[in-house]
Write a protein that holds these residues in place. Structure first.
Motif, mmCIF file in Angstrom:
data_model
loop_
_atom_site.group_PDB
_atom_site.id
_atom_site.type_symbol
_atom_site.label_atom_id
_atom_site.label_comp_id
_atom_site.label_asym_id
_atom_site.label_seq_id
_atom_site.Cartn_x
_atom_site.Cartn_y
_atom_site.Cartn_z
ATOM 1 N N VAL A 241 28.068 -7.749 13.938
ATOM 2 C CA VAL A 241 26.913 -6.972 13.482
ATOM 3 C C VAL A 241 26.404 -6.003 14.548
ATOM 4 O O VAL A 241 26.006 -4.874 14.225
ATOM 5 C CB VAL A 241 25.786 -7.907 12.988
ATOM 6 C CG1 VAL A 241 25.145 -8.680 14.152
ATOM 7 C CG2 VAL A 241 24.736 -7.125 12.213
ATOM 8 N N ALA A 242 26.427 -6.382 15.815
ATOM 9 C CA ALA A 242 25.896 -5.499 16.861
ATOM 10 C C ALA A 242 26.729 -4.226 16.980
ATOM 11 O O ALA A 242 26.180 -3.115 17.066
ATOM 12 C CB ALA A 242 25.858 -6.238 18.197
ATOM 13 N N GLU A 243 28.041 -4.359 16.965
ATOM 14 C CA GLU A 243 28.922 -3.187 17.069
ATOM 15 C C GLU A 243 28.688 -2.226 15.911
ATOM 16 O O GLU A 243 28.636 -1.004 16.081
ATOM 17 C CB GLU A 243 30.375 -3.648 17.089
ATOM 18 C CG GLU A 243 31.395 -2.520 17.167
ATOM 19 C CD GLU A 243 32.820 -3.026 17.047
ATOM 20 O OE1 GLU A 243 33.710 -2.190 16.778
ATOM 21 O OE2 GLU A 243 33.057 -4.243 17.203
ATOM 22 N N GLY A 244 28.541 -2.781 14.717
ATOM 23 C CA GLY A 244 28.308 -1.933 13.555
ATOM 24 C C GLY A 244 26.988 -1.190 13.628
ATOM 25 O O GLY A 244 26.897 -0.007 13.278
ATOM 26 N N LEU A 245 25.948 -1.865 14.075
ATOM 27 C CA LEU A 245 24.638 -1.214 14.200
ATOM 28 C C LEU A 245 24.648 -0.138 15.275
ATOM 29 O O LEU A 245 24.036 0.924 15.115
ATOM 30 C CB LEU A 245 23.571 -2.265 14.501
ATOM 31 C CG LEU A 245 23.187 -3.170 13.335
ATOM 32 C CD1 LEU A 245 22.339 -4.334 13.822
ATOM 33 C CD2 LEU A 245 22.443 -2.380 12.252
ATOM 34 N N ASP A 246 25.337 -0.402 16.379
ATOM 35 C CA ASP A 246 25.423 0.601 17.434
ATOM 36 C C ASP A 246 26.052 1.886 16.914
ATOM 37 O O ASP A 246 25.575 2.999 17.203
ATOM 38 C CB ASP A 246 26.239 0.062 18.611
ATOM 39 C CG ASP A 246 25.491 -1.004 19.409
ATOM 40 O OD1 ASP A 246 24.260 -1.113 19.244
ATOM 41 O OD2 ASP A 246 26.149 -1.731 20.181
ATOM 42 N N LEU A 247 27.135 1.768 16.146
ATOM 43 C CA LEU A 247 27.794 2.949 15.594
ATOM 44 C C LEU A 247 26.897 3.632 14.574
ATOM 45 O O LEU A 247 26.759 4.865 14.573
ATOM 46 C CB LEU A 247 29.114 2.543 14.939
ATOM 47 C CG LEU A 247 29.887 3.676 14.252
ATOM 48 C CD1 LEU A 247 30.316 4.730 15.267
ATOM 49 C CD2 LEU A 247 31.102 3.134 13.504
ATOM 50 N N LEU A 248 26.278 2.856 13.710
ATOM 51 C CA LEU A 248 25.418 3.416 12.661
ATOM 52 C C LEU A 248 24.274 4.237 13.242
ATOM 53 O O LEU A 248 23.944 5.322 12.729
ATOM 54 C CB LEU A 248 24.859 2.279 11.811
ATOM 55 C CG LEU A 248 23.817 2.637 10.750
ATOM 56 C CD1 LEU A 248 24.460 3.467 9.640
ATOM 57 C CD2 LEU A 248 23.172 1.372 10.185
ATOM 58 N N LEU A 249 23.658 3.756 14.303
ATOM 59 C CA LEU A 249 22.458 4.387 14.848
ATOM 60 C C LEU A 249 22.744 5.418 15.935
ATOM 61 O O LEU A 249 21.837 6.156 16.335
ATOM 62 C CB LEU A 249 21.518 3.310 15.403
ATOM 63 C CG LEU A 249 20.947 2.348 14.351
ATOM 64 C CD1 LEU A 249 20.195 1.211 15.019
ATOM 65 C CD2 LEU A 249 20.051 3.095 13.364
ATOM 66 N N ASP A 250 23.981 5.475 16.412
ATOM 67 C CA ASP A 250 24.312 6.402 17.487
ATOM 68 C C ASP A 250 24.078 7.849 17.028
ATOM 69 O O ASP A 250 24.598 8.291 16.010
ATOM 70 C CB ASP A 250 25.775 6.227 17.898
ATOM 71 C CG ASP A 250 26.138 7.094 19.088
ATOM 72 O OD1 ASP A 250 25.296 7.260 19.992
ATOM 73 O OD2 ASP A 250 27.261 7.644 19.102
#
Length: 281
Positions: free
Chosen positions: A18-27
């Protein structure tokens, strides 16, 4: 700033992704541009902690089930359109913006990105099965099977609340027809298929059970016909060995589904996350 889109991410034991996905989404997003809600449902790991960051609201519930998590997250959203995103699927901010723009087109009620398949770590037999399966379903795939779908306010009114079904994307896809739902070529989601034959079979059993539920609700799945596989062979889009692997796994898939009967499970399908150490293909 007022959010341009809300994003709902149901997450059951998704600490590892989940953390990796959120980082990409919000970048590359402006503060407050995306209204993001992660729903950690019946987790026994640290999913909620891994998801916590500025710009993300994390809801926790002891009630299991993806459909319940979707409804809970949906109720917390502050705007339209709304993006419903699987926690293990990757999508960037540019793709979300393209989806939001598509959802504002006249006549469009729902949309989804074009999928990209991450086959790293996938066994050779599963690669062949996936090659055939993807080409068979691609002509009819719109909202289902890509890990992301988007609804504007009118579309939301037709599809929500999502009933307690395994295939929420199949349900949503069946709520629309024709040009009401579109694939947005400029948007991409990265999807990880099952890594092993064993994991693929577990996933396919759930898909068949989900399709059975949808049929009972009046949303039948489109059947795959033998002539479609023959057409792929004739066009050399797949090889005879690809087709043989696909048909062999399909036969086992149908047998296991019959043996399981109507039993269903709600838990996370982790077959795309971790390689099964007991399997070699």
């Amino acid at each position: 700033m007022k959010p341009v889109v809300s994003v709902v991410i149901p997450a059951h034991n998704e600490e590892s992704v989940v953390a990796e996905g959120l980082d990409l989404l919000l970048d590359g997003t402006a503060p407050g541009e995306f209204d993001v809600v992660v729903v950690a449902n019946a987790c026994t790991d640290r999913t909620a902690r891994a998801a916590a960051r500025p710009g993300v609201r994390v809801l926790e519930t002891a009630t299991p089930g993806k459909a319940h998590a979707l409804r809970l997250g949906d109720a917390a959203c502050v705007t339209f359109p709304r993006v419903y995103l699987d926690a293990d699927v990757r999508i960037d901010a540019g793709s979300v913006r393209a989806l939001a723009a598509a959802a504002a087109r006249p006549g469009v009620l729902a949309c989804a990105p074009a999928p990209e398949w991450d086959l790293s770590g996938t066994g050779p037999a599963v690669r062949r099965v996936h090659r055939v399966h993807d080409r068979l379903i691609a002509p009819a795939r719109v909202l289902a099977g890509v890990g992301v779908y988007v609804l504007n306010e009118r579309g939301h009114g037709r599809a929500f609340p999502v009933p307690d079904v395994i295939s929420d994307d199949g349900w949503v896809d069946g709520c629309f027809t024709g040009d009401e739902r579109v694939v947005v070529a400029r948007a991409r989601s990265v999807v990880r298929p099952a890594r092993t034959v064993r994991a693929h079979l577990r996933r396919r059993i759930r898909v068949r059970q989900g399709n059975r539920q949808l049929a009972e609700l009046g949303v039948p799945a489109r059947p795959l016909r033998p002539k479609e596989l023959r057409a792929l062979l004739a066009a050399r889009a797949v090889s005879p060995l690809d087709a043989a692997c696909y048909l062999a796994v399909l036969a086992v898939d149908r047998l296991l589904t019959r043996l399981r009967g109507g039993r269903t499970s709600w838990g996370t399908d982790a077959g795309s996350r971790h390689r099964d150490p007991t399997a070699t293909s």
